[in-house]
Design an enzyme around this catalytic site. Structure first.
Site, PDB file in Angstrom:
ATOM      1  N   HIS A 143       0.817  -1.199   0.163  1.00 22.09           N
ATOM      2  CA  HIS A 143       0.037   0.336  -0.173  1.00 22.09           C
ATOM      3  C   HIS A 143       0.958   1.855   0.031  1.00 22.09           C
ATOM      4  CE1 HIS A 143      -2.551   3.283   2.253  1.00 22.09           C
ATOM      5  NE2 HIS A 143      -3.235   3.137   1.214  1.00 22.09           N
ATOM      6  N   GLU A 202       1.992   1.997  -3.167  1.00 19.56           N
ATOM      7  CA  GLU A 202       1.265   2.375  -4.444  1.00 19.56           C
ATOM      8  C   GLU A 202       1.266   3.804  -4.138  1.00 19.56           C
ATOM      9  OE1 GLU A 202      -2.313   4.335  -3.705  1.00 19.56           O
ATOM     10  OE2 GLU A 202      -2.892   1.760  -2.943  1.00 19.56           O
ATOM     11  N   HIS A 203       1.018   4.029  -2.958  1.00 16.45           N
ATOM     12  CA  HIS A 203       0.821   6.204  -2.831  1.00 16.45           C
ATOM     13  C   HIS A 203       1.988   6.292  -2.874  1.00 16.45           C
ATOM     14  CE1 HIS A 203      -1.862   7.509   0.486  1.00 16.45           C
ATOM     15  NE2 HIS A 203      -1.962   5.885  -0.057  1.00 16.45           N
ATOM     16  N   GLU A 233      -4.644   8.411   6.793  1.00 18.93           N
ATOM     17  CA  GLU A 233      -5.738   7.590   6.125  1.00 18.93           C
ATOM     18  C   GLU A 233      -5.324   6.157   7.570  1.00 18.93           C
ATOM     19  OE1 GLU A 233      -3.721   5.614   2.523  1.00 18.93           O
ATOM     20  OE2 GLU A 233      -6.117   4.658   2.096  1.00 18.93           O
TER      21      GLU A 233
END
Lengths: 420, 421
Positions: free
Chosen positions: B67, B70-71, B143
């Site tokens: 993740h 991805e960011h 997040e």
């Protein structure tokens, strides 16, 4: 877009969007009235009861079985608030006949089923089925109570309520517990009868439209029972007033704070709405926008940061999820973005990007059946008819000067913060 | 290039495995304005222990790297952020990470070629510095906090933790504040170089495309990379039984929410046929027309139909039934009884035929728009499910097979319940 509007009876219109892009046909019935404190809760309750059964398909179970046999057709009812109107919306989506095994057909069944659901609910002793009434009344109570479950949405609704105190738009679309308590089955059924004989009715069909659709509708027994009507609704709704900025803080058990800023802007004419769209897009509409860049990317203050423009209301709402201790800092940065817009501190490129983004959204309208219907219905309510091509052209024409002029009219009305 | 066509949904897909190992699928859709591109790597949150094909080194990474990567993909060495570039082209760009893969996508009506170039450029060029990793930790922390407030995420994660003792599917996709603070640029590069090799990736395009030209354009946008052998993924051995029966948490919500899980096993792999059978059974048990749903609705235990889902990969499989209920334990109890009762009686023929029609219709409807088509082709690809396999398998489904799957999968000893109230 191959769109046509035909009158079935005075106040009742059929709108068709002929398209071969989809595997499905989508049918939607909109029952529109002015939103009022007295009726909002009743209408919300009706939207729930209509799901339960008709005089032909007497229970949810029977409706479901009927839809399952139609190869997974789906239907639902809901309520919406658009401008100062409340809309009971009933939709049914089903596979187009060409995707069914030979000999099966869905089209006529679909339209008759949705009309049955909207205009022929199960009635016993001159009122709704008592069980359905009681269960759905309880259910509406739950829905009203669950308003606070989605924190972001809750904060947004609270901000609207504060901006529109004692005004139609401040009314929550599901109504209030106080009103709900007073509703009896008799009262509700009477209200329903009055509603379907007086509200504005719009029937939408999108997909591969059978030539005899209008005939099917005219010959439908439920439609025959409906009278001609004025179909009154609010075309030009009342906007929030320009006022001294108010700050409201409320607490709830949350980790992340929710900041909502409601703003007013002055719209001179129809074209102002196009300018406002562009303004909003530069300010907070995209990942390139000032808010997203400055609040999230540069300062890491928020995971979500953006704004949206309410077309019917000349309002822009800024929404951020932030750490609670960053409130002051976030607010300061947001204010700076608003000021920068007034000072014309954005490039030609930012302007073009914003326009490009909006144009893409407009071009995509035709690729989704429900979006297309919403677009057509939005125009129906404002009494405008602008083609998608014309709409794109209007966006293209927006100049930097116009955006700055509009930016200068922008004023914060309410700063709402939901914290721990 | 292979062409697979399906006459029932009237769609086709062109598939080619390129020399560098990248699999490309193009699904032409005439008369749509929208075009959709999605590129994915078979690297998800569960892949946190593996052997690098290059040198045979075994690596363990902190939770949340897929993740995090991805960011961080959007940031380019020249200081540009690709998300901004895409956004300025008027396209709607995004990315997401799930348990088993990571995907980068955009949707547009104009500027497809420019946007595609940018997509391929940023996905093929990582740029990580100590500074930009540090900054991202702040954003991801926000997040993670946001999801912590979300009751739906909480109840779902707790259900997974009930079912699984060691399978990494039980770990939050984003990791934890603690684990992401252990991520540095070295680990990001290591994972990038391992998993973002074309042979571990697939690209799906859907929209009004000219096939030959588009395939050429794809080839023109590839960066040369060494062809890589298979990545050996190491997953802890998961026991067959559940980890614990139930979990309960408190949050500020008006009505309890729940997830009931049924743990399943993956022997070889989960087939499309099996997945369809499970979906049919779930609808029969607790779908809108079921007796159980009717009873629970009328007694106001349920106020809406629960979500019924069969979630699976090559590494885990489970059923999830999620909803809101006054008394979630009662739902579990009634459901358990219903399963036992139905096992004895067997599935009713009329019900089976009707529900099969319904599910068939839903699969056809998935071909309504470009986003849903492209997303499904990508996710099926990583699951080893062939294009149109679901649609085709309906013909081979029988009530006997469904009854057999029912007995195998709906094991009441492997049921868990997670509640947030």
């Amino acid at each position: 877009m191959n769109y046509q509007k035909e009158q079935i009876k005075k106040g009742i219109n059929l709108h068709t969007v002929e398209t071969n892009k989809f595997k499905t046909n989508l049918f939607t019935i909109m029952l529109t009235t002015k939103i009022t404190k007295e009726d909002v809760t009743k209408n919300a309750l009706i939207s729930l009861i209509l799901r339960r059964g008709t005089n032909n398909l007497q229970s949810q179970e029977e409706i479901s079985k009927h839809l399952e046999n139609m190869y997974g057709a789906s239907f639902d009812c809901g309520v919406d608030k658009i401008g100062d109107n409340q809309i009971i919306k009933i939709y049914l989506e089903s596979l187009s006949d060409e995707f069914l095994p030979k000999g099966e057909e869905n089209f006529k069944k679909s339209i008759n089923t949705i009309l049955d659901i909207a205009f022929n609910p199960l009635v016993e002793n001159n009122k709704f089925n008592e069980d359905y009434f009681n269960v759905e009344k309880e259910k509406l109570k739950q829905i009203i109570n669950s308003k606070k479950d989605n924190k972001g949405m809750y904060a947004f609704n609270r901000c609207i309520e504060e901006m529109y105190k004692d005004m139609p738009y401040g009314i929550y679309k599901f109504g209030t517990l106080e009103e709900l308590e007073n509703i009896t089955n008799d009262k509700l059924y009477n209200h329903y009868l009055k509603l379907i004989q007086s509200c504005k009715i719009d029937i939408y069909a999108s997909g591969k439209i059978s030539e005899n659709l209008k005939d099917i509708i005219i010959e439908n027994e439920n439609i025959k029972k409906l009278q001609e009507r004025e179909g009154e609704y609010t075309k030009n709704s009342v906007n929030s007033e320009f006022r001294q900025e108010q700050k409201i803080e409320e607490s709830m058990d949350i980790t992340q704070g929710k900041l909502v800023i409601g703003m007013n802007l002055k719209e001179e004419n129809e074209n102002s709405k196009n300018i406002a769209l562009v303004y909003n897009s530069i300010l907070g509409g995209t990942a390139n926008s000032k808010l997203f860049q400055n609040v999230r990317e540069k300062e890491s203050l928020a995971y979500t940061a953006g704004s949206n423009y309410i077309r019917q209301k000349a309002n822009i709402f800024i929404r951020c999820g932030i750490e609670i201790e960053n409130y002051e800092k976030a607010l300061e940065i947001i204010r700076k973005q608003i000021e920068d817009m007034k000072g014309g501190d954005f490039t030609q490129e930012e302007l073009e990007n914003a326009k490009q983004y909006i144009i893409s959204t407009i071009q995509a309208i035709e690729d989704e059946q429900d979006t297309q219907i919403s677009y057509c219905f939005g125009q129906e309510l404002t009494g405008t008819e602008i083609s998608l091509e014309k709409y794109i052209e209007n966006i293209k024409k927006v100049t930097k000067e116009q955006v700055v002029d509009l930016a200068k009219t922008v004023q914060i009305n309410t700063v709402y913060f939901l914290k721990n | 290039m292979d062409i697979i066509e399906n006459s029932k949904v009237k769609e086709k897909v062109y598939i080619e495995k390129l020399e560098n190992g990248l699999t490309v699928m193009i699904i032409p859709k005439q008369n749509t304005n929208k075009k959709y591109a999605i590129i994915g790597t078979h690297f998800g949150s569960i892949d946190n222990n593996f052997i690098v094909p290059e040198d045979g080194e075994e690596i363990k990474i902190p939770d949340g790297v897929a993740h995090f990567l991805e960011h961080k993909m959007f940031e380019q060495e020249n200081g540009r952020n690709s998300l901004d570039v895409l956004s300025s082209l008027g396209v709607d760009a995004n990315a997401y990470t799930c348990n088993t893969y990571t995907a980068y996508l955009f949707e547009c009506t104009n500027n497809f070629n420019e946007a595609f170039k940018e997509l391929m450029d940023y996905v093929q060029h990582p740029y990580y510095t100590d500074e930009n990793v540090k900054k991202e930790q702040g954003i991801i922390e926000q997040e993670i906090n946001m999801y912590e407030d979300d009751p739906a995420t909480k109840v779902y994660m707790e259900a997974l933790k009930c079912m699984y003792e060691s399978n990494p599917v039980r770990i939050d996709i984003a990791g934890s504040v603690e684990s992401i603070n252990k991520i540095d640029k070295e680990v990001l590069y290591k994972c990038y170089n391992t998993f973002y090799n074309p042979s571990n990736m697939a690209l799906v395009l859907c929209g009004n495309f000219e096939i030959e030209k588009t395939m050429e354009m794809v080839k023109d946008n590839l960066v040369e990379k060494p062809v890589q052998g298979e990545i050996k993924r190491i997953y802890p051995k998961e026991k067959e039984q559940i980890n614990k029966k139930e979990a309960e948490n408190k949050m500020d919500i008006s009505r309890p929410i729940f997830v009931i899980g049924i743990k399943d096993e993956v022997k070889d792999k989960v087939t499309a046929k099996k997945a369809l059978a499970v979906e049919i059974i779930l609808e029969i048990l607790l779908g809108k027309s079921s007796k159980l749903y009717k009873d629970l609705y009328e007694s106001q235990e349920l106020i809406a139909k629960p979500e019924l889902e069969y979630e699976f990969s090559n590494n885990y499989a489970h059923i999830l039934i999620s909803g809101q209920a006054q008394n979630p334990k009662k739902i579990l109890e009634e459901l358990t009884n219903k399963i036992n009762e139905l096992k004895e009686k067997g599935i009713n023929e009329e019900e089976y035929t009707r529900i099969k029609k319904k599910i068939y219709g839903q699969y056809v409807m998935e071909y309504n728009d470009v986003d849903s088509i492209a997303g499904i082709f990508l996710s099926d690809y990583f699951k080893g499910i062939k294009p149109f396999e679901y649609i085709e398998e309906f013909a081979s489904l029988t009530i006997e097979y469904v009854n057999q799957i029912f007995k195998e999968v709906f094991n009441t000893n492997k049921m868990v319940i997670s509640v947030v109230k």
